[in-house]
Every structure is written in structure tokens, then in C-alpha cells.
Scaffold this active site. Sequence first.
Site, PDB file in Angstrom:
ATOM      1  N   LEU A   8     -12.028   7.458  -0.547  1.00 26.38           N
ATOM      2  CA  LEU A   8     -12.855   7.676   0.636  1.00 26.38           C
ATOM      3  C   LEU A   8     -13.628   6.411   0.969  1.00 26.38           C
ATOM      4  O   LEU A   8     -14.550   6.020   0.253  1.00 26.38           O
ATOM      5  CB  LEU A   8     -13.840   8.833   0.388  1.00 26.38           C
ATOM      6  CG  LEU A   8     -13.238  10.133  -0.171  1.00 26.38           C
ATOM      7  CD1 LEU A   8     -14.341  11.131  -0.498  1.00 26.38           C
ATOM      8  CD2 LEU A   8     -12.244  10.725   0.817  1.00 26.38           C
ATOM      9  N   GLU A  57     -17.340   6.621  -4.139  1.00 22.25           N
ATOM     10  CA  GLU A  57     -18.090   6.097  -5.283  1.00 22.25           C
ATOM     11  C   GLU A  57     -19.598   6.200  -5.100  1.00 22.25           C
ATOM     12  O   GLU A  57     -20.341   6.214  -6.090  1.00 22.25           O
ATOM     13  CB  GLU A  57     -17.718   4.625  -5.516  1.00 22.25           C
ATOM     14  CG  GLU A  57     -16.283   4.419  -5.983  1.00 22.25           C
ATOM     15  CD  GLU A  57     -15.847   2.962  -5.914  1.00 22.25           C
ATOM     16  OE1 GLU A  57     -16.717   2.076  -6.062  1.00 22.25           O
ATOM     17  OE2 GLU A  57     -14.646   2.711  -5.709  1.00 22.25           O
ATOM     18  N   ASP A  87       0.817  -1.222   0.000  1.00 18.66           N
ATOM     19  CA  ASP A  87       0.000   0.000   0.000  1.00 18.66           C
ATOM     20  C   ASP A  87       0.846   1.265   0.000  1.00 18.66           C
ATOM     21  O   ASP A  87       0.378   2.331  -0.388  1.00 18.66           O
ATOM     22  CB  ASP A  87      -0.880   0.022   1.259  1.00 18.66           C
ATOM     23  CG  ASP A  87      -2.276  -0.491   0.994  1.00 18.66           C
ATOM     24  OD1 ASP A  87      -2.496  -1.085  -0.074  1.00 18.66           O
ATOM     25  OD2 ASP A  87      -3.148  -0.301   1.856  1.00 18.66           O
ATOM     26  N   ARG A  90     -23.820   6.183   5.355  1.00 15.11           N
ATOM     27  CA  ARG A  90     -25.193   6.120   4.834  1.00 15.11           C
ATOM     28  C   ARG A  90     -26.182   6.713   5.829  1.00 15.11           C
ATOM     29  O   ARG A  90     -27.114   7.417   5.440  1.00 15.11           O
ATOM     30  CB  ARG A  90     -25.565   4.665   4.499  1.00 15.11           C
ATOM     31  CG  ARG A  90     -24.817   4.130   3.283  1.00 15.11           C
ATOM     32  CD  ARG A  90     -24.922   2.631   3.145  1.00 15.11           C
ATOM     33  NE  ARG A  90     -24.260   1.951   4.263  1.00 15.11           N
ATOM     34  CZ  ARG A  90     -24.021   0.646   4.292  1.00 15.11           C
ATOM     35  NH1 ARG A  90     -24.363  -0.113   3.269  1.00 15.11           N
ATOM     36  NH2 ARG A  90     -23.429   0.091   5.335  1.00 15.11           N
TER      37      ARG A  90
END
Length: 400
Positions: A211, A336, A150, A287
Site C-alpha cells: 500500500l 508500513e 515488476d 497522512r
Amino acid sequence: MSSKLVLVLNCGSSSLKFAIIDPANGEEYLSGLAECFNLPEARIKWKMDGAKHEAALGAGAAHSEALNFIVNTILAEKPELSDQIAAIGHRIVHGGEKFTASVTINDEVIQGIKDAVPFAPLHNPAHLIGIEEAKKGFPHLADKNVAVFDTAFHQTMPEEAYLYALPYNLYKEHGIRRYGAHGTSHFFVSREAAKTLNKPVEELNVIVCHLGNGGSISAIVNGQCVDTSMGLTPLEGLVMGTRSGDIDPAIIFHLHDSLGMSVEQINKLLTKESGLLGLTEVTSDCRYIEDNYATKADAKRAMDVYCHRLAKYVGAYSALMEGRLDAIIFTGGIGENSALVREQVMKKLALLGFEYDHDRNLAARFGKSGAITTDNSRPALVIPTNEELVIAQDAARLTA
């Protein structure tokens, strides 16, 4: 089906994501997640041939039991799939300064991953277990294991970007510097952006916002990373699901001296109890925050702080673009799918020539890519990431 499939493993501290991928076309033949390691409810879920399955791993099961289940239960039922696996790719969170690209795993690489354990104390030990168990489960592929780091993509950062303003000896003697994370995602998305914008990668200047529950942003100039928001560890930078991101370091002393908190308690607070969870006092789930933004003070508070920090980083990184910013890219689970996050951020960036398009923003969700700006605007794009494909392709290339 290709005769050279790759098993991709992503071993976390309490979970293991796995997939079998054709590196030539990205097709997934198996994908799954083993989770809740070392707990009574340890379980494994997987998808194969369009069907979803789930099984208990047994109380206290961990990486060893999960890989054993993959080899001896899932793949035992599909030997023709198992026979096609030609390499194993491992996601490694931290490679320190030693690794600037993916490598075939040998004893020296194992030692390098061990050396970086202090910088990724939860992840790197899990990766080492994954490598060991993969070699046991697939002994004929022992020399076909590849590490994909990474941190590797960020190793092109110049000294002025990666050094902290601490005594220089701390860097020289102990490697204390900024390393970044999510590099595999930033690499993939920037390459996809070059195709979308019809530009050679080596001429591409973009800002990529990855994100998800963890979040990072990178400044990419001429196709190479010149700065990124995560630091020595993935705690620095943006507001995240449960991580604070940037804070005044003196807060740590205050929590210790005035509130009597231990180092362990402060570490837990900053990594597990802060970010969106800390701001809402309810959840780290974006959400919930998006659904309740207009009606609940906790959701509005969390969203506003999150987007303020993100827009501020984009503004700062625009100064590093050497006079030309080709686009800003959103990726990762939130990047996304959260139209609200993108809308809030884009509205703050009008000064940089971005003109947000409401309908396009709503359309570019749930796996769909595309521009979220008007035709006359500097482009802002949504590009779904695919870290597993990068890992599979690197593993195939290095073991060919």
C-alpha cells in the site's frame, strides 16, 4: 566496502530514483531522487556519507541530464565509490508475458520492453531512456545492465486468475490479460515473512498488501503468486492515491456519452484525479486523511472506502489459500506507517481469525516491523519492503 556494488535505477516518467547498494548486506552508499523533469524547477536531491545535498538540474532537464549529473558531479567527487560499481540494475514496470525473471539486458530484452510499452505507456519508455543513458555514462558496464520486472513474480498466476472474460482472441492476438505490478515488493516481503514465520518459502501461504500511492494485493500459495489485484495496467484493483481501482466499465461510456468527456479526459480522471484525491477532493496524502479522520467528512469518506475495498480483497483472496492462511502482510508507505488503515482493515477480518492489538499496531511504524495481532491470533505482520535490495541482488547474481 564491497568491491561489487550495484547502481540501482528506477526511471519514472518525470523522475529518477537512484541508489548504490552493496548486495551482500544491503548497505546504501548513495541514494537520491531527480524530479520535476521537463519543468523549470527540475532538481536532484541525494544523500551520501550521512549528508543531504540538493541541486538544480536546469530548466527542462530530464533523465539524460540527471544521469549525467550523477556520473560527472556526484560520483566524480567520490571516484573510489564509482570504481566499486560492478553492475547496474533497472526497475522495469512491465515485461508482458515474455519475462518471468530478471535478465541481463541485450537487444532482445530491449525489444521486449518496447513491446510492452502499450501496457505501461508512461513508464516503459522512461526505462528505455534510463538503460540507454546508463550505458553511455558507464560504457565499461554496457553488458552489466540487468532488468528486474515488476510483472515477473506474478507470471505464476494460473489462467483462471489472469484471463479477463473477454473474447479469447483479444488475449491470443493482443496479450490483453492481467499482469499485475509491484511484483518485486511482493517477492521480497513474502520471503521476509517466511523467515519471520520460520517456514520454508515453498510452504508459505500469505496475503501481501503493498500500500503506497499505488497499491496492490497478492495471494501467495506455496511461495508463488496465484492472484493479484492489478490487471493489464496498474489502474485495476484497490483504491489508490489518485487511481480509481476497480469500477464498473460502463462508467467510461457514461462519462463519454452523457458528460461529453474525451478518452484522454477520462484516462486522466481515472489515473490522476480519482482514488483518495477524488474522494477527499483535496489531497491524495494518506497522512491528511488519517489526521482528520475523526473530524472531517472528506477524510472519513476516503478512509472508509479505501479500507472497505482492501478488506474485501483480503476476504476474497483467503478463498484461494488452499485451506491454510499463514499470515497477512502490510508493506509500502501506507502499509508500513498508517496505523489507522491497518486497524480499520483488521477489525473487518475477525471472521478470518485475526485479533488486532492496538499497542502493537502503533509500535509497528516508521521502519519498524512486527506483528500487529495478539499472541492467540492468526498473525498480521508489518514488513518494510526493499525493492532496491532485490534489484541489486539480482543484478549482482546475473553479472557475477
